[in-house]
Scaffold this motif. Structure first.
Motif, PDB file in Angstrom:
ATOM      1  N   ALA A 144      36.180  51.212  33.353  1.00  0.00           N
ATOM      2  CA  ALA A 144      36.701  50.051  33.784  1.00  0.00           C
ATOM      3  C   ALA A 144      35.995  49.560  35.113  1.00  0.00           C
ATOM      4  O   ALA A 144      35.720  48.539  35.426  1.00  0.00           O
ATOM      5  N   LYS A 145      35.553  50.640  35.889  1.00  0.00           N
ATOM      6  CA  LYS A 145      35.070  50.480  37.186  1.00  0.00           C
ATOM      7  C   LYS A 145      33.806  49.550  36.939  1.00  0.00           C
ATOM      8  O   LYS A 145      33.292  48.880  37.766  1.00  0.00           O
ATOM      9  N   GLN A 146      32.946  50.035  35.673  1.00  0.00           N
ATOM     10  CA  GLN A 146      31.701  49.507  35.476  1.00  0.00           C
ATOM     11  C   GLN A 146      32.017  47.909  35.007  1.00  0.00           C
ATOM     12  O   GLN A 146      31.085  47.117  35.319  1.00  0.00           O
ATOM     13  N   LEU A 147      33.214  47.665  34.407  1.00  0.00           N
ATOM     14  CA  LEU A 147      33.192  46.284  33.729  1.00  0.00           C
ATOM     15  C   LEU A 147      33.885  45.296  34.566  1.00  0.00           C
ATOM     16  O   LEU A 147      33.669  44.220  34.554  1.00  0.00           O
ATOM     17  N   ILE A 148      34.588  45.977  35.709  1.00  0.00           N
ATOM     18  CA  ILE A 148      35.021  44.895  36.759  1.00  0.00           C
ATOM     19  C   ILE A 148      33.945  44.415  37.659  1.00  0.00           C
ATOM     20  O   ILE A 148      33.350  45.083  38.213  1.00  0.00           O
ATOM     21  N   GLY A 149      33.643  43.084  37.240  1.00  0.00           N
ATOM     22  CA  GLY A 149      32.461  42.497  37.900  1.00  0.00           C
ATOM     23  C   GLY A 149      32.786  41.869  39.259  1.00  0.00           C
ATOM     24  O   GLY A 149      34.148  41.706  39.524  1.00  0.00           O
ATOM     25  N   SER A 150      31.900  41.458  39.954  1.00  0.00           N
ATOM     26  CA  SER A 150      32.130  40.946  41.074  1.00  0.00           C
ATOM     27  C   SER A 150      32.937  39.502  41.031  1.00  0.00           C
ATOM     28  O   SER A 150      33.857  39.173  42.046  1.00  0.00           O
ATOM     29  N   ASP A 151      32.801  38.765  39.892  1.00  0.00           N
ATOM     30  CA  ASP A 151      33.438  37.558  39.742  1.00  0.00           C
ATOM     31  C   ASP A 151      34.980  37.582  39.532  1.00  0.00           C
ATOM     32  O   ASP A 151      35.491  36.865  40.092  1.00  0.00           O
ATOM     33  N   ILE A 152      35.336  38.830  38.790  1.00  0.00           N
ATOM     34  CA  ILE A 152      36.708  38.895  38.812  1.00  0.00           C
ATOM     35  C   ILE A 152      37.434  39.500  39.968  1.00  0.00           C
ATOM     36  O   ILE A 152      38.456  38.965  40.349  1.00  0.00           O
ATOM     37  N   ASP A 153      36.565  40.229  40.663  1.00  0.00           N
ATOM     38  CA  ASP A 153      37.005  40.814  41.941  1.00  0.00           C
ATOM     39  C   ASP A 153      37.232  39.514  43.081  1.00  0.00           C
ATOM     40  O   ASP A 153      37.901  39.475  43.594  1.00  0.00           O
ATOM     41  N   PHE A 154      36.390  38.759  42.657  1.00  0.00           N
ATOM     42  CA  PHE A 154      36.407  37.468  43.743  1.00  0.00           C
ATOM     43  C   PHE A 154      37.373  36.569  43.480  1.00  0.00           C
ATOM     44  O   PHE A 154      38.162  35.915  44.408  1.00  0.00           O
ATOM     45  N   LEU A 155      37.692  36.250  41.925  1.00  0.00           N
ATOM     46  CA  LEU A 155      39.090  35.559  41.813  1.00  0.00           C
ATOM     47  C   LEU A 155      40.316  35.976  41.736  1.00  0.00           C
ATOM     48  O   LEU A 155      41.189  35.199  41.934  1.00  0.00           O
ATOM     49  N   LEU A 156      40.525  37.400  41.696  1.00  0.00           N
ATOM     50  CA  LEU A 156      41.959  37.760  41.416  1.00  0.00           C
ATOM     51  C   LEU A 156      42.623  37.611  43.042  1.00  0.00           C
ATOM     52  O   LEU A 156      43.903  37.235  42.957  1.00  0.00           O
ATOM     53  N   PRO A 157      42.186  38.043  44.044  1.00  0.00           N
ATOM     54  CA  PRO A 157      42.809  37.677  45.415  1.00  0.00           C
ATOM     55  C   PRO A 157      43.371  36.379  45.530  1.00  0.00           C
ATOM     56  O   PRO A 157      44.296  36.347  45.910  1.00  0.00           O
ATOM     57  N   PRO A 158      42.466  35.260  45.247  1.00  0.00           N
ATOM     58  CA  PRO A 158      42.792  33.839  45.569  1.00  0.00           C
ATOM     59  C   PRO A 158      44.297  33.547  44.684  1.00  0.00           C
ATOM     60  O   PRO A 158      44.854  32.829  44.719  1.00  0.00           O
ATOM     61  N   ILE A 159      44.001  34.078  43.333  1.00  0.00           N
ATOM     62  CA  ILE A 159      44.883  33.651  42.539  1.00  0.00           C
ATOM     63  C   ILE A 159      46.285  34.398  42.949  1.00  0.00           C
ATOM     64  O   ILE A 159      47.511  33.856  42.901  1.00  0.00           O
ATOM     65  N   LYS A 160      46.210  35.732  43.270  1.00  0.00           N
ATOM     66  CA  LYS A 160      47.572  36.389  43.987  1.00  0.00           C
ATOM     67  C   LYS A 160      47.967  35.486  45.133  1.00  0.00           C
ATOM     68  O   LYS A 160      49.174  35.437  45.236  1.00  0.00           O
ATOM     69  N   VAL A 161      47.108  35.037  45.935  1.00  0.00           N
ATOM     70  CA  VAL A 161      47.592  34.267  47.364  1.00  0.00           C
ATOM     71  C   VAL A 161      48.070  32.844  46.839  1.00  0.00           C
ATOM     72  O   VAL A 161      49.391  32.557  47.301  1.00  0.00           O
ATOM     73  N   TRP A 162      47.637  32.383  45.760  1.00  0.00           N
ATOM     74  CA  TRP A 162      48.626  30.916  45.515  1.00  0.00           C
ATOM     75  C   TRP A 162      49.816  31.391  44.521  1.00  0.00           C
ATOM     76  O   TRP A 162      50.660  30.552  44.775  1.00  0.00           O
ATOM     77  N   CYS A 163      49.621  32.471  43.801  1.00  0.00           N
ATOM     78  CA  CYS A 163      51.146  32.818  43.340  1.00  0.00           C
ATOM     79  C   CYS A 163      51.971  33.276  44.481  1.00  0.00           C
ATOM     80  O   CYS A 163      53.178  32.767  44.302  1.00  0.00           O
ATOM     81  N   ASP A 164      51.667  33.750  45.437  1.00  0.00           N
ATOM     82  CA  ASP A 164      52.602  34.336  46.373  1.00  0.00           C
ATOM     83  C   ASP A 164      52.987  32.832  47.217  1.00  0.00           C
ATOM     84  O   ASP A 164      54.254  32.669  47.457  1.00  0.00           O
ATOM     85  N   TRP A 165      52.220  31.845  47.268  1.00  0.00           N
ATOM     86  CA  TRP A 165      52.521  30.574  48.106  1.00  0.00           C
ATOM     87  C   TRP A 165      53.641  29.899  46.941  1.00  0.00           C
ATOM     88  O   TRP A 165      54.569  29.360  47.662  1.00  0.00           O
ATOM     89  N   LEU A 166      53.324  29.805  45.799  1.00  0.00           N
ATOM     90  CA  LEU A 166      54.069  29.151  44.995  1.00  0.00           C
ATOM     91  C   LEU A 166      55.578  29.789  44.780  1.00  0.00           C
ATOM     92  O   LEU A 166      56.468  28.937  44.817  1.00  0.00           O
TER      93      LEU A 166
END
Length: 181
Positions: A95-117
């Motif tokens: 899993a550590k090798q598969l989690i790429g920088s793009d997923i690491d990049f996208l998940l925090p903004p998704i969480k921020v937006w969901c928290d705001w919603l």
């Protein structure tokens, strides 16, 4: 407002193109600023009068909501694509090798937006129809978000990802994974 739809569609196409690059060519702080601008535009454009009926929006407010939800939908869709690619890949990677920088990049903004919603449901609920701004793909942002949650659960099950693991040296301490869920 006469050119809003054409301009909005062009902006969404360009945003989708930006998200399709690997790695995503934008710094995380700037990406969060885009989300903050969307949140601000929604809050700033909402009717302020107390006598206005719940669920009523001005045209500007509805446009701000529709654009923000469509941008969120594109972010979630890109994250879904990346997770599906990882789940379909069967090369024995961890899993550590598969989690790429793009997923690491996208998940925090998704969480921020969901928290705001969650914190601002009176501002956006019920959501406006975004059918005029749909670019491609099936489903709306809510279907895509449900898909993302399902894909994250599949990912967690497949790679036996544990979010909190006990530390071997001290059982009272916990190590945290850098997987944001």
């Amino acid at each position: 407002m006469e050119s809003f739809q054409d301009t909005a569609l062009q902006m969404l196409r360009e945003f989708r193109k930006l998200l399709s690059n690997t790695p995503i060519p934008i710094i995380p702080t700037r990406f969060l600023q885009y989300l903050a601008l969307n949140m601000f535009s929604i809050e700033y454009s909402r009717p302020k009068e107390t006598h206005v009926e719940q669920g009523y929006w001005s045209t500007v407010h509805e446009c701000a909501l529709a654009m923000s939800l469509q941008m969120f939908s594109l972010i979630v869709d890109r994250c879904n694509q990346l997770l599906k690619d990882i789940l379909n890949k069967d090369d024995g990677s961890t899993a550590k090798q598969l989690i790429g920088s793009d997923i690491d990049f996208l998940l925090p903004p998704i969480k921020v937006w969901c928290d705001w919603l969650l914190c601002n449901s009176k501002v956006w609920n019920p959501p406006p129809s975004c059918s005029d701004y749909k670019l491609s793909g099936t489903g709306d942002c809510w279907c895509r978000l449900a898909s993302l949650v399902n894909n994250l659960e599949k990912f967690r099950e497949r790679f036996k990802l544990v979010l909190n693991e006990p530390d071997d040296s001290d059982p009272s301490k916990r190590k945290k994974s850098n997987f944001f869920v």
